[in-house]
Write a protein that holds these residues in place. Structure first.
Motif, PDB file in Angstrom:
ATOM      1  N   LEU A 140      -9.542 -66.717 -12.780  1.00  0.00           N
ATOM      2  CA  LEU A 140     -10.968 -66.384 -12.681  1.00  0.00           C
ATOM      3  C   LEU A 140     -11.854 -67.514 -13.184  1.00  0.00           C
ATOM      4  N   LYS A 141     -11.360 -68.294 -14.161  1.00  0.00           N
ATOM      5  CA  LYS A 141     -12.124 -69.444 -14.641  1.00  0.00           C
ATOM      6  C   LYS A 141     -12.242 -70.496 -13.549  1.00  0.00           C
ATOM      7  N   LYS A 142     -11.213 -70.617 -12.730  1.00  0.00           N
ATOM      8  CA  LYS A 142     -11.222 -71.579 -11.620  1.00  0.00           C
ATOM      9  C   LYS A 142     -12.045 -71.064 -10.437  1.00  0.00           C
ATOM     10  N   ASN A 143     -11.968 -69.744 -10.205  1.00  0.00           N
ATOM     11  CA  ASN A 143     -12.650 -69.147  -9.059  1.00  0.00           C
ATOM     12  C   ASN A 143     -13.135 -67.757  -9.446  1.00  0.00           C
ATOM     13  N   GLU A 144     -14.418 -67.654  -9.779  1.00  0.00           N
ATOM     14  CA  GLU A 144     -14.958 -66.373 -10.237  1.00  0.00           C
ATOM     15  C   GLU A 144     -15.101 -65.345  -9.117  1.00  0.00           C
ATOM     16  N   LYS A 145     -14.902 -65.764  -7.858  1.00  0.00           N
ATOM     17  CA  LYS A 145     -14.995 -64.835  -6.728  1.00  0.00           C
ATOM     18  C   LYS A 145     -13.637 -64.221  -6.370  1.00  0.00           C
ATOM     19  N   LEU A 146     -12.678 -64.373  -7.210  1.00  0.00           N
ATOM     20  CA  LEU A 146     -11.336 -63.845  -7.000  1.00  0.00           C
ATOM     21  C   LEU A 146     -11.393 -62.321  -6.878  1.00  0.00           C
ATOM     22  N   TYR A 147     -10.587 -61.760  -5.996  1.00  0.00           N
ATOM     23  CA  TYR A 147     -10.538 -60.311  -5.809  1.00  0.00           C
ATOM     24  C   TYR A 147      -9.194 -59.929  -5.197  1.00  0.00           C
ATOM     25  N   ILE A 148      -8.913 -58.630  -5.134  1.00  0.00           N
ATOM     26  CA  ILE A 148      -7.719 -58.120  -4.465  1.00  0.00           C
ATOM     27  C   ILE A 148      -8.158 -57.576  -3.107  1.00  0.00           C
ATOM     28  N   PRO A 149      -7.577 -58.064  -2.017  1.00  0.00           N
ATOM     29  CA  PRO A 149      -7.927 -57.518  -0.700  1.00  0.00           C
ATOM     30  C   PRO A 149      -7.539 -56.047  -0.601  1.00  0.00           C
ATOM     31  N   MET A 150      -8.357 -55.261   0.052  1.00  0.00           N
ATOM     32  CA  MET A 150      -8.137 -53.824   0.091  1.00  0.00           C
ATOM     33  C   MET A 150      -6.825 -53.448   0.765  1.00  0.00           C
ATOM     34  N   LEU A 151      -6.362 -54.205   1.765  1.00  0.00           N
ATOM     35  CA  LEU A 151      -5.103 -53.865   2.424  1.00  0.00           C
ATOM     36  C   LEU A 151      -3.878 -54.213   1.585  1.00  0.00           C
ATOM     37  N   ALA A 152      -4.070 -54.914   0.500  1.00  0.00           N
ATOM     38  CA  ALA A 152      -2.938 -55.293  -0.350  1.00  0.00           C
ATOM     39  C   ALA A 152      -2.534 -54.181  -1.308  1.00  0.00           C
ATOM     40  N   VAL A 153      -3.389 -53.160  -1.452  1.00  0.00           N
ATOM     41  CA  VAL A 153      -3.129 -52.125  -2.455  1.00  0.00           C
ATOM     42  C   VAL A 153      -3.285 -50.716  -1.870  1.00  0.00           C
ATOM     43  N   PRO A 154      -2.248 -50.243  -1.207  1.00  0.00           N
ATOM     44  CA  PRO A 154      -2.305 -48.876  -0.676  1.00  0.00           C
ATOM     45  C   PRO A 154      -2.231 -47.853  -1.805  1.00  0.00           C
ATOM     46  N   LYS A 155      -2.930 -46.762  -1.618  1.00  0.00           N
ATOM     47  CA  LYS A 155      -2.906 -45.671  -2.594  1.00  0.00           C
ATOM     48  C   LYS A 155      -2.316 -44.444  -1.900  1.00  0.00           C
ATOM     49  N   ASN A 156      -1.231 -43.912  -2.440  1.00  0.00           N
ATOM     50  CA  ASN A 156      -0.641 -42.699  -1.869  1.00  0.00           C
ATOM     51  C   ASN A 156      -1.581 -41.535  -2.108  1.00  0.00           C
ATOM     52  N   ILE A 157      -1.771 -40.713  -1.071  1.00  0.00           N
ATOM     53  CA  ILE A 157      -2.638 -39.538  -1.203  1.00  0.00           C
ATOM     54  C   ILE A 157      -1.902 -38.304  -0.684  1.00  0.00           C
ATOM     55  N   ARG A 158      -2.289 -37.158  -1.189  1.00  0.00           N
ATOM     56  CA  ARG A 158      -1.699 -35.888  -0.739  1.00  0.00           C
ATOM     57  C   ARG A 158      -2.465 -35.392   0.480  1.00  0.00           C
ATOM     58  N   THR A 180     -10.210 -54.743 -11.761  1.00  0.00           N
ATOM     59  CA  THR A 180     -10.865 -54.598 -13.057  1.00  0.00           C
ATOM     60  C   THR A 180      -9.837 -54.307 -14.155  1.00  0.00           C
ATOM     61  N   SER A 181      -8.821 -53.517 -13.829  1.00  0.00           N
ATOM     62  CA  SER A 181      -7.817 -53.149 -14.835  1.00  0.00           C
ATOM     63  C   SER A 181      -6.897 -54.312 -15.215  1.00  0.00           C
ATOM     64  N   ILE A 182      -6.826 -55.351 -14.374  1.00  0.00           N
ATOM     65  CA  ILE A 182      -5.914 -56.471 -14.691  1.00  0.00           C
ATOM     66  C   ILE A 182      -6.623 -57.803 -14.940  1.00  0.00           C
ATOM     67  N   LYS A 183      -7.931 -57.838 -14.790  1.00  0.00           N
ATOM     68  CA  LYS A 183      -8.609 -59.139 -14.857  1.00  0.00           C
ATOM     69  C   LYS A 183      -8.570 -59.808 -16.229  1.00  0.00           C
ATOM     70  N   ASN A 184      -8.226 -59.072 -17.289  1.00  0.00           N
ATOM     71  CA  ASN A 184      -8.111 -59.667 -18.619  1.00  0.00           C
ATOM     72  C   ASN A 184      -6.696 -60.162 -18.921  1.00  0.00           C
ATOM     73  N   GLU A 185      -5.775 -59.928 -17.983  1.00  0.00           N
ATOM     74  CA  GLU A 185      -4.419 -60.463 -18.153  1.00  0.00           C
ATOM     75  C   GLU A 185      -4.530 -61.994 -18.168  1.00  0.00           C
ATOM     76  N   PRO A 186      -3.744 -62.675 -19.007  1.00  0.00           N
ATOM     77  CA  PRO A 186      -3.890 -64.129 -19.170  1.00  0.00           C
ATOM     78  C   PRO A 186      -3.873 -64.928 -17.861  1.00  0.00           C
ATOM     79  N   GLN A 187      -2.926 -64.652 -16.967  1.00  0.00           N
ATOM     80  CA  GLN A 187      -2.863 -65.429 -15.715  1.00  0.00           C
ATOM     81  C   GLN A 187      -4.077 -65.173 -14.826  1.00  0.00           C
TER      82      GLN A 187
END
Length: 181
Positions: free
Chosen positions: A68-86, A56-63
């Motif tokens: 998204l115009k070509k494929n509106e079902k575009l998403y980021i796979p959950m394993l592609a974005v690890p979040k560091n936690i304490r 959601t934070s990057i979907k308005n970036e030009p690329q």
């Protein structure tokens, strides 16, 4: 490590090792809303929610907008974005927590049924794992391997391997094997 999880088939384990492609770990994604891994000082979380927030934070970036115009079902796979936690977990073990999607708990192949029917003998082939603890709602399952040295005679050395399934702190099943060197 983390690179092997994020990039499939990038494990430092080569050859015939079990677990060198990441497909087993990735299969957990069929159940999960979130996965947390605690190992030593390291802690990371993968979640659909975090992946969606990032997207959601990057979907308005030009690329991205162009794609998204070509494929509106575009998403980021959950394993592609690890979040560091304490965390403040013990540093001498690895814990993997899976937050299960409730929809995956109701059919005949439910997560609970699959976890309850793990074949104990899998622990014979996982030398770095001696205990698997699973908590489902109020039920606690433990699959455990204990090894004890033993000698049949002076020429033949072996270890007794005891595999146990423990349900709510009571041994439900136990089986003994002899492991020869």
């Amino acid at each position: 490590g983390i690179k092997a999880i994020v990039q499939g088939n990038n494990s430092p384990k080569k050859g015939t090792y079990i677990g060198n492609k990441g497909t087993g770990f990735r299969s957990v994604l069929n159940w999960a809303k979130a996965i947390r891994i605690f190992s030593g000082e390291f802690a990371v979380e993968f979640s659909k929610e975090y992946a969606e927030e990032l997207f959601t934070s990057i979907k308005n970036e030009p690329q991205i907008a162009k794609q998204l115009k070509k494929n509106e079902k575009l998403y980021i796979p959950m394993l592609a974005v690890p979040k560091n936690i304490r965390h403040d977990r013990p540093a001498d073990r690895t814990t993997i927590e899976v937050n299960v999607d409730k929809r995956k708990t109701t059919d005949e192949y439910s997560v609970e049924k699959q976890l309850d029917s793990i074949d104990l003998r899998i622990l014979l082939f996982l030398p770095n794992i001696s205990k698997i603890s699973i908590t489902i709602e109020s039920k606690k399952l433990v699959y455990q391997r204990c090894m004890k040295e033993s000698y049949e005679n002076s020429n033949l050395k072996h270890k007794n391997v005891i595999l146990s399934k423990i349900v709510d702190d009571e041994i439900a099943y136990s089986e003994e094997f002899k492991l020869f060197n």
